[in-house]
Write a protein that holds these residues in place. Structure first.
Motif, PDB file in Angstrom:
ATOM      1  N   GLU A 129       6.319  -4.941  -4.908  1.00 24.64           N
ATOM      2  CA  GLU A 129       7.493  -3.811  -5.032  1.00 24.64           C
ATOM      3  C   GLU A 129       7.404  -3.149  -6.406  1.00 24.64           C
ATOM      4  N   TYR A 130       6.463  -3.638  -7.272  1.00 21.42           N
ATOM      5  CA  TYR A 130       6.240  -2.827  -8.508  1.00 21.42           C
ATOM      6  C   TYR A 130       5.642  -1.534  -8.543  1.00 21.42           C
ATOM      7  N   SER A 131       6.095  -0.735  -9.565  1.00 20.75           N
ATOM      8  CA  SER A 131       5.434   0.502  -9.549  1.00 20.75           C
ATOM      9  C   SER A 131       5.169   1.088 -11.088  1.00 20.75           C
ATOM     10  N   PRO A 132       4.255   1.960 -11.282  1.00 15.42           N
ATOM     11  CA  PRO A 132       3.344   2.573 -10.240  1.00 15.42           C
ATOM     12  C   PRO A 132       2.441   1.614  -9.578  1.00 15.42           C
ATOM     13  N   GLN A 133       1.959   1.772  -8.360  1.00 15.36           N
ATOM     14  CA  GLN A 133       0.782   1.100  -7.610  1.00 15.36           C
ATOM     15  C   GLN A 133      -0.269   1.770  -7.201  1.00 15.36           C
ATOM     16  N   GLY A 134      -1.379   1.331  -7.527  1.00 15.28           N
ATOM     17  CA  GLY A 134      -2.622   2.076  -6.885  1.00 15.28           C
ATOM     18  C   GLY A 134      -3.355   1.052  -6.003  1.00 15.28           C
ATOM     19  N   LYS A 135      -4.051   2.061  -5.421  1.00 18.70           N
ATOM     20  CA  LYS A 135      -5.222   1.101  -4.268  1.00 18.70           C
ATOM     21  C   LYS A 135      -6.237   0.249  -5.039  1.00 18.70           C
ATOM     22  N   ASP A 136      -6.513   0.763  -6.191  1.00 14.34           N
ATOM     23  CA  ASP A 136      -7.504  -0.317  -6.947  1.00 14.34           C
ATOM     24  C   ASP A 136      -7.003  -1.270  -7.763  1.00 14.34           C
ATOM     25  N   ASP A 137      -5.542  -1.602  -7.596  1.00 17.10           N
ATOM     26  CA  ASP A 137      -5.136  -2.566  -8.495  1.00 17.10           C
ATOM     27  C   ASP A 137      -5.490  -3.892  -8.170  1.00 17.10           C
ATOM     28  N   ASP A 183       8.591 -15.025   1.443  1.00 17.50           N
ATOM     29  CA  ASP A 183       8.003 -13.898   0.979  1.00 17.50           C
ATOM     30  C   ASP A 183       8.056 -13.962  -0.514  1.00 17.50           C
ATOM     31  N   ILE A 184       6.960 -14.044  -1.229  1.00 15.04           N
ATOM     32  CA  ILE A 184       7.047 -13.908  -2.872  1.00 15.04           C
ATOM     33  C   ILE A 184       6.798 -12.517  -3.079  1.00 15.04           C
ATOM     34  N   VAL A 185       7.843 -11.716  -3.539  1.00 18.16           N
ATOM     35  CA  VAL A 185       7.650 -10.340  -3.969  1.00 18.16           C
ATOM     36  C   VAL A 185       7.772 -10.081  -5.614  1.00 18.16           C
ATOM     37  N   ILE A 186       6.713  -9.337  -5.769  1.00 19.66           N
ATOM     38  CA  ILE A 186       6.388  -9.034  -7.271  1.00 19.66           C
ATOM     39  C   ILE A 186       6.991  -7.660  -7.642  1.00 19.66           C
ATOM     40  N   ARG A 187       8.002  -7.703  -8.683  1.00 24.82           N
ATOM     41  CA  ARG A 187       8.679  -6.587  -8.918  1.00 24.82           C
ATOM     42  C   ARG A 187       8.398  -6.374 -10.341  1.00 24.82           C
ATOM     43  N   ASN A 188       8.630  -5.156 -10.951  1.00 23.62           N
ATOM     44  CA  ASN A 188       8.194  -4.596 -12.293  1.00 23.62           C
ATOM     45  C   ASN A 188       8.837  -5.699 -13.317  1.00 23.62           C
ATOM     46  N   ASP A 189      10.006  -6.444 -13.183  1.00 27.07           N
ATOM     47  CA  ASP A 189      10.637  -7.391 -14.148  1.00 27.07           C
ATOM     48  C   ASP A 189      10.948  -8.785 -13.733  1.00 27.07           C
TER      49      ASP A 189
END
Length: 204
Positions: free
Chosen positions: A123-131, A186-192
């Motif tokens: 759930e972080y942003s911005p996200q890219g397909k090559d991250d 569900d382990i959810v990765i966010r910006n903070d």
């Protein structure tokens, strides 16, 4: 000084001439008069000389500034004298030749307690397909088993510390901590932060 000498001779001459009006006084010879005049003149000269102030040297008014005198460094005798009379003793500890190893700094591949299953959400942003995302999950179980999970798809129930390193359009790292029980999470990765959500995610 010559003026004082002549003044003495004149005074003596006046005294002698005044005495000449008195009758029948025995007269002094010229040698006696001369001797007396010389004696009186010498006395006047000596008194005059004694009255002349002497040349006293005037002390300089500029007082020299104090100089920095270096403090002598203590000698070995001074250090011994200043040392305490009671010297504490120290008991040396045996030195272990083997380095201290953290027993939890290792992969945890098996455990004896219940198992939980994991799904990773982003759930972080911005996200890219090559991250590129690298996730590290560390756990301490209720039975004292500990270490890093070699797979992020499952792990034992226990207390977790999780870190995620994101290499993408925006590079950053984020951390989270939570307790996991026997279930699917569900382990959810966010910006903070990183959170663990139950099986109801994303409709919780």
């Amino acid at each position: 000084m010559k003026k004082n000498t002549w003044a003495g001779i004149v005074i003596l001459s006046l005294l002698l001439s005044a005495c000449g009006n008195t009758p029948a006084e025995p007269t002094l010879s010229a040698e006696a008069v001369q001797s007396t005049a010389v004696s009186m003149a010498s006395t006047i000269v000596a008194e005059t000389q004694a009255a002349v102030p002497t040349n006293t040297a005037i002390p300089p008014t500029n007082t020299p500034l104090p100089t920095d005198t270096p403090v002598p460094s203590p000698t070995a005798v001074d250090l011994v004298a200043a040392s305490p009379t009671v010297v504490p003793t120290f008991t040396s500890q045996p030195v272990s030749s083997a380095p201290t190893i953290d027993p939890c700094n290792k992969p945890l591949t098996s455990w004896n307690g219940p198992t939980a299953n994991f799904n990773i959400g982003y759930e972080y942003s911005p996200q890219g397909k090559d991250d590129k995302v690298v996730i590290s999950m560390w756990v301490m179980t209720d039975l004292g088993e500990c270490g890093f999970l070699s797979s992020v798809s499952e792990g034992p129930a226990g207390q977790y510390s999780v870190a995620a390193f994101i290499d993408g359009e925006k590079d950053f790292k984020v951390f989270g901590g939570f307790r996991i029980t026997e279930a699917t999470w569900d382990i959810v990765i966010r910006n903070d932060t990183i959170v663990a959500l139950g099986s109801c995610y994303p409709k919780c």
